[in-house]
Motif scaffolding. Structure first.
Motif, short mmCIF file in Angstrom:
data_model
loop_
_atom_site.label_atom_id
_atom_site.label_comp_id
_atom_site.label_asym_id
_atom_site.label_seq_id
_atom_site.Cartn_x
_atom_site.Cartn_y
_atom_site.Cartn_z
N HIS A 132 0.84 -0.99 -0.03
CA HIS A 132 -0.54 -0.22 0.37
C HIS A 132 1.03 1.26 -0.21
O HIS A 132 1.51 1.55 0.78
CB HIS A 132 -1.22 -0.28 0.98
N LYS A 133 1.18 2.11 -0.86
CA LYS A 133 1.94 3.40 -1.22
C LYS A 133 0.94 4.49 -0.67
O LYS A 133 -0.21 4.67 -1.66
CB LYS A 133 2.02 3.84 -3.11
N ARG A 148 -2.70 0.09 -4.26
CA ARG A 148 -2.17 -1.39 -3.95
C ARG A 148 -1.51 -1.54 -5.13
O ARG A 148 -1.62 -1.78 -6.35
CB ARG A 148 -3.63 -2.06 -4.58
N THR A 149 -0.32 -1.36 -4.71
CA THR A 149 0.99 -1.85 -5.64
C THR A 149 1.17 -3.30 -5.65
O THR A 149 1.96 -3.73 -7.11
CB THR A 149 2.30 -1.50 -4.95
N ASP A 150 0.07 -4.02 -5.46
CA ASP A 150 -0.05 -5.26 -5.78
C ASP A 150 -0.66 -5.38 -6.76
O ASP A 150 -1.58 -7.05 -7.17
CB ASP A 150 0.34 -6.68 -4.53
N GLU A 155 -5.81 0.38 -7.91
CA GLU A 155 -6.53 -0.11 -6.72
C GLU A 155 -6.45 0.63 -6.17
O GLU A 155 -5.29 0.78 -5.98
CB GLU A 155 -7.15 -1.11 -6.56
N LYS A 156 -7.07 1.93 -5.82
CA LYS A 156 -6.75 3.27 -4.70
C LYS A 156 -7.59 2.51 -2.90
O LYS A 156 -8.88 1.98 -3.37
CB LYS A 156 -7.23 4.33 -5.15
N VAL A 157 -7.21 3.07 -2.55
CA VAL A 157 -7.67 2.10 -0.98
C VAL A 157 -7.79 3.23 0.06
O VAL A 157 -6.94 4.02 -0.03
CB VAL A 157 -7.33 1.45 -0.30
N ILE A 158 -9.12 3.86 0.46
CA ILE A 158 -9.55 5.55 1.36
C ILE A 158 -9.48 5.10 2.64
O ILE A 158 -10.28 3.85 2.48
CB ILE A 158 -10.16 6.18 0.42
N VAL A 159 -9.37 5.50 3.65
CA VAL A 159 -8.99 5.25 4.74
C VAL A 159 -8.89 5.98 5.88
O VAL A 159 -8.18 7.55 5.56
CB VAL A 159 -8.18 4.21 5.94
N ASN A 160 -10.04 5.83 6.33
CA ASN A 160 -10.54 7.12 7.81
C ASN A 160 -10.30 6.84 9.27
O ASN A 160 -11.39 6.95 9.50
CB ASN A 160 -11.78 7.78 7.26
N PRO A 161 -9.09 7.24 9.61
CA PRO A 161 -8.38 6.16 10.61
C PRO A 161 -8.46 7.74 11.93
O PRO A 161 -9.52 8.88 11.26
CB PRO A 161 -7.52 5.88 10.91
N ASP A 162 -9.01 7.57 13.23
CA ASP A 162 -8.81 8.41 14.26
C ASP A 162 -7.86 9.06 14.67
O ASP A 162 -7.52 10.76 14.74
CB ASP A 162 -9.40 8.22 16.38
#
Length: 471
Positions: A132-133, A148-150, A155-162
């Motif tokens: 994950h870059k 996702r580099t693999d 594919e893009k990954v969006i995360v919303n942590p605290d």
């Protein structure tokens, strides 16, 4: 702060990121670790720097919190009790690091990283996301966008942590986002020296080619070479010298001439063919020192390890300092119920120590490559060690305070400054009588008469016994 409701995204699955993930998991937080690389446990070769690590009290104290310190000390790390100095003529002599059995441990970066990842797998609330870059980060929300580099279709990954914790190294993508903020101070310095890794293989009968329990040093003024022992009974050699010198050695003849003039005793250890091949094929890599402040953005983002304070490797404290970050962060979270307050306190408390260690690392390069051969340096070492033996709680040498204690780094420097001024006063008074001044200074000059009565004769007898050893 209700820890169990906090979701944390740790960017970087290196030593500090993997360790911090375990610390947070112990607090009951939900932890997601993202790394641009594949899982190193599945890789034959791990790209990136691989300078051997010298683990000491600060890192071991952090590892003890997750139950790994004893394993590293007793089952994996190779203890090094002294520097072994290699003179130009091939003669060697040791300079002990501390007292008695005090030592630092030679450990491999990859191995320590792998056991930290394995430890993380034992926590049900840690999830690893490899390949994950980080493309973009909004550290105020916070929100992270990875690719996702693999994945063939990026594919893009969006995360919303605290909370976002950047542990992604000296060229940190998280820190780069912080630099867009106003009032973020940042400086970096590339020193005019670079490094190259070589190796000493085991002997034909499978033993170490040099005494194993030492950090071997070839000090040569403007350049030097060091060697640390490995579990497979090889040594990893690291050559440090100006980039111009590296650039001037471009063929077999020039490389062999240089090593014959400066590191002749190392040639049969490395092997002439192996030396030339390794030197000409390996790149000389840069060395950078980075300082910045603050380390956090409110309660939503913080950077740790090399992302916050990259340092040159000459004090062996880069890993130790980064792992100690996890202890300091843990203390701040324990003492402050509000996450934002805890991160502010961490940033303010840790910054002066991290910057002090960056400065000490640069200072120690001068010591390792040049001063260790000077009689004045060796005499000062003996003097410091003697006073430390006499007054173990009051006179702690700089290296001892940095390596064998958890004294705050900036206080180590203040302590050294006090010692330097005290020694100047001692020799201005003259002779053995001046040693009494050290004791009185350590007591802040209180109770002088009684101290002279109680300590004077005992001190004098000890000095007389050691004079024959010193001189």
């Amino acid at each position: 702060m209700t820890d169990k409701k906090v979701c944390v995204a740790v960017v970087g699955a290196g030593l500090v990121g993997s360790l911090e993930a375990c610390f947070l998991a112990q607090r009951g937080m939900e932890v997601h670790v993202y790394d641009v690389r594949a899982d190193i446990r599945q890789m034959e070769h791990v790209p990136g720097r691989s300078i051997n690590l010298a683990m000491s009290v600060r890192a071991l104290s952090a590892l003890s919190q997750i139950g790994l310190a004893d394993h590293v000390k007793n089952e994996y790390g190779i203890p090094m009790y002294a520097r072994m100095i290699h003179n130009l003529d091939g003669a060697t002599f040791p300079i002990p690091y501390g007292k008695g059995e005090q030592c630092i441990y030679s450990v491999g970066r990859r191995y320590v990283n792998e056991i930290l990842l394995d430890k993380g797998d034992t926590y049900s609330n840690i999830t690893y996301h490899f390949n994950h870059k980080l493309l973009k980060a909004d550290l105020d929300k916070p929100q992270l966008i990875f690719v996702r580099t693999d994945s063939d279709n990026e594919e893009k990954v969006i995360v919303n942590p605290d909370l976002v914790i950047g542990c992604d190294g000296a060229y940190s993508a998280v820190r780069r986002e912080m630099m867009r903020k106003p009032r973020f101070n940042y400086s970096q310095e590339y020193i005019p020296h670079a490094y190259m890794e070589l190796s000493v293989p085991p002997t034909p009968d499978g033993d170490f080619a040099m005494p194993r329990n030492y950090l071997h040093i070839w000090p040569r003024g403007q350049f030097m070479m060091i060697a640390l022992p490995n579990q497979d009974r090889s040594f990893t050699l690291t050559l440090f010298m100006p980039t111009d010198t590296f650039s001037s050695l471009t063929d077999t003849e020039s490389v062999l001439q240089f090593f014959n003039e400066n590191f002749q005793d190392s040639i049969p250890l490395i092997g002439q063919e192996n030396l030339v091949k390794s030197y000409l094929e390996n790149p000389a890599l840069p060395l950078v020192s980075i300082k910045c402040f603050p380390y956090n953005i409110g309660s939503t983002a913080v950077i740790m390890g090399d992302a916050a304070h990259a340092m040159v490797p000459f004090y062996g404290q880069g890993m130790n300092c980064g792992m100690e970050d996890c202890l300091v962060m843990n203390d701040c979270l324990n003492q402050n119920p509000e996450l934002g307050v805890a991160l502010d306190e961490y940033s303010k408390f840790r910054n002066p120590d991290a910057e002090a260690m960056c400065d000490l690392a640069l200072y120690n390069y001068v010591e390792m490559r040049d001063l260790v051969n000077k009689k004045s340096f060796l005499l000062r070492k003996k003097f410091d060690n003697f006073l430390h033996w006499m007054f173990p709680n009051k006179w702690v040498p700089l290296y001892t305070s940095v390596t064998f204690s958890r004294m705050r780094y900036h206080e180590c420097i203040l302590n050294k400054d006090w010692q330097d001024s005290t020694i100047t006063r001692i020799f201005s008074v003259g002779g053995l009588t001046g040693l009494l001044a050290v004791y009185l200074a350590s007591k802040h000059f209180t109770g002088t008469a009684q101290l002279l009565q109680d300590v004077g004769l005992n001190l004098l007898h000890r000095i007389q016994r050691l004079q024959a050893i010193w001189f």
